[in-house]
Motif scaffolding. Structure first.
Motif, mmCIF file in Angstrom:
data_model
loop_
_atom_site.group_PDB
_atom_site.id
_atom_site.type_symbol
_atom_site.label_atom_id
_atom_site.label_comp_id
_atom_site.label_asym_id
_atom_site.label_seq_id
_atom_site.Cartn_x
_atom_site.Cartn_y
_atom_site.Cartn_z
ATOM 1 N N LEU A 527 0.838 -1.196 0.000
ATOM 2 C CA LEU A 527 0.000 0.000 0.000
ATOM 3 C C LEU A 527 0.879 1.254 0.000
ATOM 4 O O LEU A 527 0.600 2.223 -0.729
ATOM 5 N N ASP A 528 1.937 1.244 0.800
ATOM 6 C CA ASP A 528 2.834 2.393 0.826
ATOM 7 C C ASP A 528 3.484 2.621 -0.533
ATOM 8 O O ASP A 528 3.629 3.765 -0.984
ATOM 9 N N TRP A 529 3.862 1.526 -1.192
ATOM 10 C CA TRP A 529 4.473 1.661 -2.511
ATOM 11 C C TRP A 529 3.454 2.175 -3.529
ATOM 12 O O TRP A 529 3.775 2.994 -4.395
ATOM 13 N N ALA A 530 2.221 1.710 -3.418
ATOM 14 C CA ALA A 530 1.169 2.200 -4.311
ATOM 15 C C ALA A 530 1.004 3.713 -4.158
ATOM 16 O O ALA A 530 0.866 4.439 -5.160
ATOM 17 N N MET A 531 1.009 4.204 -2.947
ATOM 18 C CA MET A 531 0.877 5.646 -2.738
ATOM 19 C C MET A 531 2.085 6.395 -3.301
ATOM 20 O O MET A 531 1.942 7.478 -3.884
ATOM 21 N N ALA A 532 3.287 5.821 -3.149
ATOM 22 C CA ALA A 532 4.484 6.463 -3.704
ATOM 23 C C ALA A 532 4.403 6.532 -5.226
ATOM 24 O O ALA A 532 4.760 7.552 -5.834
ATOM 25 N N LEU A 533 3.941 5.462 -5.859
ATOM 26 C CA LEU A 533 3.792 5.473 -7.315
ATOM 27 C C LEU A 533 2.729 6.470 -7.754
ATOM 28 O O LEU A 533 2.894 7.169 -8.768
ATOM 29 N N ALA A 534 1.631 6.542 -7.008
ATOM 30 C CA ALA A 534 0.583 7.510 -7.342
ATOM 31 C C ALA A 534 1.118 8.935 -7.266
ATOM 32 O O ALA A 534 0.838 9.770 -8.145
ATOM 33 N N ASP A 535 1.912 9.212 -6.244
ATOM 34 C CA ASP A 535 2.483 10.554 -6.116
ATOM 35 C C ASP A 535 3.496 10.841 -7.217
ATOM 36 O O ASP A 535 3.601 11.977 -7.707
ATOM 37 N N LEU A 536 4.245 9.812 -7.650
ATOM 38 C CA LEU A 536 5.168 9.990 -8.769
ATOM 39 C C LEU A 536 4.414 10.291 -10.059
ATOM 40 O O LEU A 536 4.853 11.116 -10.874
ATOM 41 N N LEU A 537 3.297 9.611 -10.259
ATOM 42 C CA LEU A 537 2.479 9.892 -11.441
ATOM 43 C C LEU A 537 2.072 11.357 -11.478
ATOM 44 O O LEU A 537 2.112 12.006 -12.529
ATOM 45 N N LEU A 538 1.672 11.880 -10.323
ATOM 46 C CA LEU A 538 1.253 13.283 -10.274
ATOM 47 C C LEU A 538 2.438 14.224 -10.447
ATOM 48 O O LEU A 538 2.337 15.246 -11.137
ATOM 49 N N ALA A 539 3.565 13.893 -9.841
ATOM 50 C CA ALA A 539 4.703 14.806 -9.862
ATOM 51 C C ALA A 539 5.421 14.830 -11.208
ATOM 52 O O ALA A 539 5.874 15.889 -11.662
ATOM 53 N N GLN A 540 5.529 13.673 -11.870
ATOM 54 C CA GLN A 540 6.386 13.572 -13.045
ATOM 55 C C GLN A 540 5.628 13.464 -14.375
ATOM 56 O O GLN A 540 6.178 13.775 -15.423
ATOM 57 N N PHE A 541 4.395 13.012 -14.351
ATOM 58 C CA PHE A 541 3.693 12.722 -15.603
ATOM 59 C C PHE A 541 2.405 13.525 -15.796
ATOM 60 O O PHE A 541 1.974 13.728 -16.927
ATOM 61 N N HIS A 542 1.802 13.970 -14.714
ATOM 62 C CA HIS A 542 0.492 14.612 -14.797
ATOM 63 C C HIS A 542 0.597 16.028 -15.341
ATOM 64 O O HIS A 542 1.496 16.790 -14.985
ATOM 65 N N ASP A 543 -0.327 16.383 -16.206
ATOM 66 C CA ASP A 543 -0.456 17.746 -16.697
ATOM 67 C C ASP A 543 -1.579 18.409 -15.908
ATOM 68 O O ASP A 543 -2.760 18.216 -16.205
ATOM 69 N N ALA A 544 -1.207 19.149 -14.884
ATOM 70 C CA ALA A 544 -2.205 19.732 -13.987
ATOM 71 C C ALA A 544 -3.055 20.779 -14.680
ATOM 72 O O ALA A 544 -4.199 21.024 -14.285
ATOM 73 N N GLU A 545 -2.534 21.393 -15.724
ATOM 74 C CA GLU A 545 -3.260 22.465 -16.393
ATOM 75 C C GLU A 545 -4.268 21.926 -17.409
ATOM 76 O O GLU A 545 -5.433 22.339 -17.420
ATOM 77 N N ARG A 546 -3.836 20.987 -18.253
ATOM 78 C CA ARG A 546 -4.691 20.519 -19.338
ATOM 79 C C ARG A 546 -5.265 19.128 -19.080
ATOM 80 O O ARG A 546 -6.159 18.681 -19.804
ATOM 81 N N GLY A 547 -4.764 18.446 -18.071
ATOM 82 C CA GLY A 547 -5.275 17.123 -17.742
ATOM 83 C C GLY A 547 -4.521 16.020 -18.456
ATOM 84 O O GLY A 547 -3.832 16.236 -19.458
ATOM 85 N N GLY A 548 -4.639 14.814 -17.926
ATOM 86 C CA GLY A 548 -4.006 13.661 -18.523
ATOM 87 C C GLY A 548 -2.563 13.500 -18.120
ATOM 88 O O GLY A 548 -2.006 14.295 -17.341
ATOM 89 N N PHE A 549 -1.943 12.453 -18.668
ATOM 90 C CA PHE A 549 -0.581 12.091 -18.293
ATOM 91 C C PHE A 549 0.283 11.973 -19.539
ATOM 92 O O PHE A 549 -0.086 11.326 -20.522
ATOM 93 N N HIS A 550 1.455 12.599 -19.478
ATOM 94 C CA HIS A 550 2.441 12.436 -20.530
ATOM 95 C C HIS A 550 3.045 11.038 -20.456
ATOM 96 O O HIS A 550 3.110 10.416 -19.385
ATOM 97 N N PHE A 551 3.544 10.555 -21.600
ATOM 98 C CA PHE A 551 4.153 9.230 -21.613
ATOM 99 C C PHE A 551 5.531 9.245 -20.972
ATOM 100 O O PHE A 551 5.963 8.238 -20.408
ATOM 101 N N ILE A 552 6.236 10.358 -21.060
ATOM 102 C CA ILE A 552 7.568 10.451 -20.460
ATOM 103 C C ILE A 552 7.549 11.453 -19.318
ATOM 104 O O ILE A 552 6.728 12.369 -19.278
ATOM 105 N N ALA A 553 8.476 11.258 -18.385
ATOM 106 C CA ALA A 553 8.509 12.071 -17.172
ATOM 107 C C ALA A 553 8.970 13.495 -17.468
ATOM 108 O O ALA A 553 9.574 13.780 -18.512
ATOM 109 N N ALA A 554 8.717 14.380 -16.515
ATOM 110 C CA ALA A 554 9.094 15.777 -16.687
ATOM 111 C C ALA A 554 10.603 15.946 -16.797
ATOM 112 O O ALA A 554 11.084 16.854 -17.487
#
Length: 705
Positions: A527-554
């Motif tokens: 569960l802890d690892w799942a939360m870490a991965l979820a936070d990585l998705l938001l930090a490195q891949f998520h486009d907070a302005e337009r929505g969705g996730f990029h295929f490559i990290a920031a």
């Protein structure tokens, strides 16, 4: 001058990729994709010849033999270009970008091998194709003539190339999705159902005509759709004349046409030559409508979702066909695809001894010589050995008849027929083991492993097989130990080397696999690892302005585009799986950030889902659970009582139910989970989104609910 080792190998010999190593003996002065090669191209003002493929690719082998192993062709390549070879499985980012560019430049679908010519200053493609022959044929130019023409065009037509590149980049930008003002309603779900019905092959199963691919995301969509309509016996579009019936009668309710399309397709694949009738495991796709003759490579990413689907079909139907296919696929994974260290290998090649499919095909005389007369008499009509050859003068085993039909015709009990079939398979499998085996790509890819981890965990739970669950845990622990470094995920491992920053699919699929494992057994670390991965998705891949996730990290290497793929392809969409998994985790923990990321993704994908709904099955599952939040059951109690409660909660096919059984002594649970406290005895909390009922205090109450 070609850079070669003392043994006559080029610099690809130092790669971890089996595909690149296959080209280490070429006379071509190959480079891997690296800064040194890109700098050399700029300094020498030579265009880049980018060749992308993978180790199990038949036509990649053909082009390598015809052109890359030919000294005369290599001389032209080395004189005119900086030649870069890429494994599309290690670098799906490059493959996605340049496949899209190929479609725009060539105005047709791409594939492998992919052959792209890039300007060295900005890495933009100015010509692209796939396979090219050594001499003109089938409307394709000779490869060496093409090379001379491309090099001449690069040096003499700079302005035209620059203009074309500007137009290409504008077109790539226009392909990027634009968010809608709101999330769609259920219309895309109904639209996908209609589109799949319109292309359904009523005779052989599947959708459309050959070549036929398994498309497990669409089959899963149809099963989910049926389950959602089970409580509504007046569902529209009942089957025309041939409703699917199953041993325990699930088709008595709901949208049985959707159920029939999924189960009939899966059944025909299982009985077909696309499924290895002796050794288990599904091949990549069928070249015919009947699922008879495949392209013989076996890919991990196909077999994970198909294994999970067989488990789902078994839960729905109790039909031994699906149970046996699930076991055969999982047993093949255990026997051939799991490394001693724990990770799963990537693929088995289509070819052996230079011939596609040679490992798998037979002649009736050699089969008859290995078997007893009653064994051969059974399997000859079953697998078509009594019919004309179906593959280049030989016989590939395909289920022309069912075992029940053959047993009835021969007047033998079905149990006796099963014994004869088992004996025959054992003998043929032993004989096949003595043949030269197809090559195995022993890369361990995080995304592909995650798909199989999820499937093996589900198989362990649904089929009651602890060995399958143990396999999933070994693979997960290998990824955690080897590919999880300092809070970041890596994409690939081979021969002691883990490298390449992970992509969207790696993070999303692994998060999804962790949620599946948590439904099978509780581990707080997961569960802890799942939360870490979820936070990585938001930090490195998520486009907070337009929505969705990029295929490559920031912080990934800068490329000519940072795509946001939405549609399902050979694998499910990373955006779709990220949206599903984040939404479920968001409900479980009461974490609004995860829910908001899913909502933004659904707004971004709204136009695509509405325009071509059937191509977005993974995103449609997230949309479905946004419109009607899934049911979450959290069971708290003594560890020895949890298995019985968990089994009661997970009985039957419940795709919209998430079940966690957490020991009472587990304290300090994160988020909303912390509010679901144990009682004096075992209890189950039942929630939908943010709404929870009073806890169920008896297992009888849970079963009734």
């Amino acid at each position: 001058m070609i850079n070669q080792t003392a043994g006559g190998l080029n610099r690809l010999a130092e790669s971890t990729s089996p595909y690149l190593q296959q080209h280490a003996g070429n006379p071509v002065d190959w480079w891997p994709w690296c800064d040194e090669a890109l700098t050399l191209a700029r300094q020498q003002d030579r265009p880049i010849l980018l060749s992308i493929g993978y180790s199990a690719c038949h036509w990649c082998h053909v082009m390598a033999h015809e052109s890359f192993e030919d000294p005369a062709t290599a001389e032209v390549m080395n004189r005119l270009f900086v030649n870069i070879k890429v494994d599309r499985e290690e670098r799906p980012d490059l493959d996605k970008i340049y496949q899209t560019a190929h479609q725009l430049l060539a105005r047709r679908a791409g594939g492998w091998p992919l052959t792209v010519f890039l300007t060295p200053t900005d890495l933009k493609p100015f010509f692209a194709g796939t396979y090219f022959p050594p001499e003109p044929r089938h409307g394709l130019p000779a490869f060496t003539g093409l090379l001379e023409g491309i090099a001449q065009a690069y040096h003499e037509q700079r302005d035209a190339i620059a203009t074309q590149n500007a137009s290409l980049m504008e077109a790539l930008e226009q392909l990027q999705p634009v968010p809608a003002a709101s999330i769609p309603d259920a219309a895309p779900l109904e639209g996908a159902r209609r589109q799949l019905a319109s292309s359904f092959d009523r005779t052989h199963g599947g959708f459309g005509q050959a070549p036929k691919f398994p498309h497990p995301a669409n089959l899963e969509f149809l099963l989910r759709h049926w389950a959602a309509t089970v409580a509504h016996p007046d569902a529209d579009d009942q089957p025309d004349g041939d409703p699917n019936t199953t041993p325990n009668g699930p088709a008595a309710d709901g949208d049985v046409k959707a159920l029939h399309m999924a189960l009939f397709t899966l059944e025909r694949m299982i009985r077909g030559g696309v499924n290895d009738q002796l050794g288990g495991g599904f091949c990549r796709y069928s070249v015919d409508d009947q699922w008879m003759i495949p392209h013989f490579e076996k890919m991990l990413y196909d077999n994970g979702p198909l294994l999970a689907l067989c488990c789902d079909a078994w839960q729905i139907t109790a039909d031994p066909l699906f149970h046996d296919a699930a076991c055969a696929t999982a047993d093949w994974v255990l026997a051939e695809m799991q490394a001693p260290e724990g990770g799963y290998y990537s693929a088995l090649d289509a070819d052996s001894e230079g011939e596609e499919g040679k490992f798998y095909v037979w002649t009736p005389s050699e089969v008859a010589a290995m078997l007893e007369p009653d064994e051969y008499a059974l399997i000859a009509p079953l697998y078509g050995l009594d019919q004309p050859p179906n593959f280049e003068g030989r016989w590939h085993l395909h289920g022309y008849r069912t075992l029940a039909e053959v047993a009835a015709e021969q007047g033998i009990a079905e149990e006796r027929a099963q014994d004869l079939l088992r004996q025959a398979r054992t003998k043929l499998l032993a004989a096949r083991a003595g043949r030269a085996r197809p090559g195995r790509d022993e890369k361990v890819l995080t995304a592909w492993n995650a798909l199989m981890i999820k499937a093996m965990a589900r198989a362990g739970r649904v089929l009651g097989r602890p060995d399958y669950l143990a396999s999933a845990e070994r693979a997960l622990d290998f990824i955690r130990k080897t590919l999880w470094r300092d809070g970041r995920l890596l994409a690939s491992y081979k021969d002691g080397t883990a490298h390449l920053m992970a992509y969207l699919d790696d993070h999303a699929f692994l998060l999804d696999a962790l949620l599946e494992l948590l439904q099978t057994r509780w581990r707080r670390d997961d569960l802890d690892w799942a939360m870490a991965l979820a936070d990585l998705l938001l930090a490195q891949f998520h486009d907070a302005e337009r929505g969705g996730f990029h295929f490559i990290a920031a912080d990934h290497e800068a490329l000519i585009q940072r795509p946001k793929p939405l549609g399902d392809e050979a694998m499910p969409s990373g955006n779709g799986i990220a949206a599903q998994a984040l939404q479920r985790l968001g409900h479980l923990l009461g974490e609004p950030r995860y829910l908001q990321a899913t909502e933004g993704t659904l707004r971004l994908a709204a136009e695509s889902m509405q325009r071509i709904p059937y191509a977005h099955a993974s995103l449609l599952a997230a949309l479905d659970e946004h419109l009607q939040p899934p049911e979450t059951l959290v069971i708290r109690g003594p560890a020895d009582q949890l298995p019985a409660w968990q089994a009661a909660a997970q009985r039957g096919y419940r795709p919209r139910r998430l079940v966690l059984a957490i020991p009472a002594q587990q304290a300090d649970l994160p988020g909303a989970l912390g509010d679901l406290v144990p009682g004096d005895t075992t209890r189950a909390y039942r929630c939908w989104g943010t709404r929870c009922e009073a806890p169920l205090e008896t297992i009888e109450a849970l079963a009734e609910a």
